[in-house]
Design an enzyme around this catalytic site. Structure first.
Site, PDB file in Angstrom:
ATOM      1  N   ASP A 274       0.794  -1.236   0.000  1.00  0.00           N
ATOM      2  CA  ASP A 274       0.000   0.000   0.000  1.00  0.00           C
ATOM      3  C   ASP A 274       0.823   1.282   0.000  1.00  0.00           C
ATOM      4  OD1 ASP A 274       0.928  -0.190   2.613  1.00  0.00           O
ATOM      5  OD2 ASP A 274      -0.844   0.795   3.415  1.00  0.00           O
ATOM      6  N   GLU A 275       2.108   1.195  -0.318  1.00  0.00           N
ATOM      7  CA  GLU A 275       2.869   2.443  -0.378  1.00  0.00           C
ATOM      8  C   GLU A 275       3.948   2.379  -1.450  1.00  0.00           C
ATOM      9  OE1 GLU A 275       5.741   3.188   2.967  1.00  0.00           O
ATOM     10  OE2 GLU A 275       4.885   1.357   3.759  1.00  0.00           O
TER      11      GLU A 275
HETATM   12 MG   LIG Z   1      -0.609   2.418   4.858  1.00  0.00          MG
END
Ligand SMILES: [Mg+2]
Length: 355
Positions: free
Chosen positions: A105-106
């Protein structure tokens, strides 16, 4: 000091927990802990409502339950999270050349070539929200260390930029645990000798720090807290596809206009493959209609190639056999199924000599 780069770090807010809250509206606004229900589990992610009680990632579920006994504890659905992540990165990688995924998620994006990193940040937030319903925090700075610090600064749903002139004000009072690269154990060790903030660390003799975390790491940490970090945004190894896609300014059924866009993408992606020394075997066209119905059409060649003529012909014949029944909203093209040129040449050599 190199300060003319522009790096973005984006991070989805409480990713797993936010997905659960999207899928289960009854969890919205409640302390939600993803990670399981058994005593052996640890917290994977928790909602902001749970963080208020002191629940944190990597904490054991037993401890979390003591802090937040009325929380909702779920196991989570990795398949669902990875599908959403895939959808987000497909779009990100179709828009930006230099993307370094850090986790599910990054990612870091080098946006030095864009006129305004703030515009880019706003666009990323807007797109991810409309695609998935999730909020993202974005950090902007001139290196990776500070960009990550910036995305963390204004969570959730924020954008924050750290400039050279902000360094003393922002960095000095920060607790050392905020230094990406310093683990919890090391921080505890430093705390025990009276180092709590970055300012404390500034004043600490570097020879002593060398003894605690080793010379090369100490050097790097000292540079980072002075705002120096030359690490480039690196694509992760073995990327599986290269694609480009765009939402048209206006929906259209003009076949030629759509084809021309695909051809521009083909040339751009081809250039990228050449830089990377790759050949592709599979082309995929993606079409989304004005009513959001979408489909893809793929074609795999018999050989890997980076020959622009063959690739163009393939695109043309794929496109000719494509029927478009409604106004088109979004067009995309992806190459996949790669092989290194060196490896292929080696194969050809073998083929030729055995003939
Ligand atoms: Mg996150």
């Amino acid at each position: 000091m190199i300060t003319n780069r522009k790096i973005i770090h984006f991070d989805i807010d409480a990713f797993f927990a936010s997905v659960e809250q999207l899928d289960h509206p009854e969890f919205k606004g409640k302390p939600l802990i993803v990670g399981g229900d058994s005593d052996r589990s640890v917290v994977s992610t928790c909602s902001y409502e749970a963080r208020v009680y002191g629940v944190k990632s990597a904490m054991s579920i037993v401890v979390a339950k003591k802090l937040c006994p009325h929380g909702i504890y779920v196991y989570g659905n990795m398949k669902r999270y990875s599908d959403i992540s895939h959808q987000i990165f497909e779009w990100i990688e179709s828009q930006f050349e230099m993307v370094q995924r850090v986790s599910i998620d990054e990612a870091y994006i080098d946006v030095s070539d864009f006129p305004s990193p703030w515009e880019v940040a706003r666009e990323i937030k807007k797109q991810i929200l409309s695609m998935t319903g999730l909020t993202v925090s974005v950090g902007i700075s001139y290196n990776k260390f500070l960009a990550k610090l910036a995305s963390d600064w204004n969570k959730p749903d924020g954008i924050f930029e750290i400039k050279t002139s902000d360094i003393p004000n922002i960095l000095l009072p920060l607790p050392i645990i905020k230094i990406h690269g310093l683990g919890k154990k090391t921080c505890e060790k430093l705390n025990r000798i009276g180092i709590f903030t970055i300012e404390d660390l500034y004043q600490y003799p570097s020879e002593l720090l060398n003894n605690i975390i080793g010379e090369s790491w100490a050097k790097e940490i000292v540079e980072r807290i002075h705002g120096i970090d030359h690490r480039p945004v690196k694509e992760y190894a073995q990327r599986k596809s290269y694609g480009k896609e765009t939402t048209l300014e206006e929906d259209t059924e003009d076949r030629e206009q759509i084809y021309n866009i695909l051809k521009i993408y083909l040339n751009k992606i081809h250039k990228r493959l050449e830089e990377k020394g790759l050949m592709a075997k599979t082309l995929t066209i993606k079409i989304k209609y004005g009513d959001f119905e979408q489909f893809t059409k793929s074609h795999s060649l018999e050989y890997h190639t980076n020959d622009i003529g063959i690739l163009t012909d393939t695109l043309q014949s794929m496109y000719d056999s494509l029927s478009l029944t409604k106004n088109v909203r979004l067009v995309g093209l992806t190459f996949s199924n790669f092989e290194d040129i060196d490896y292929k040449q080696f194969n050809l050599l073998e083929l030729t000599s055995s003939n």
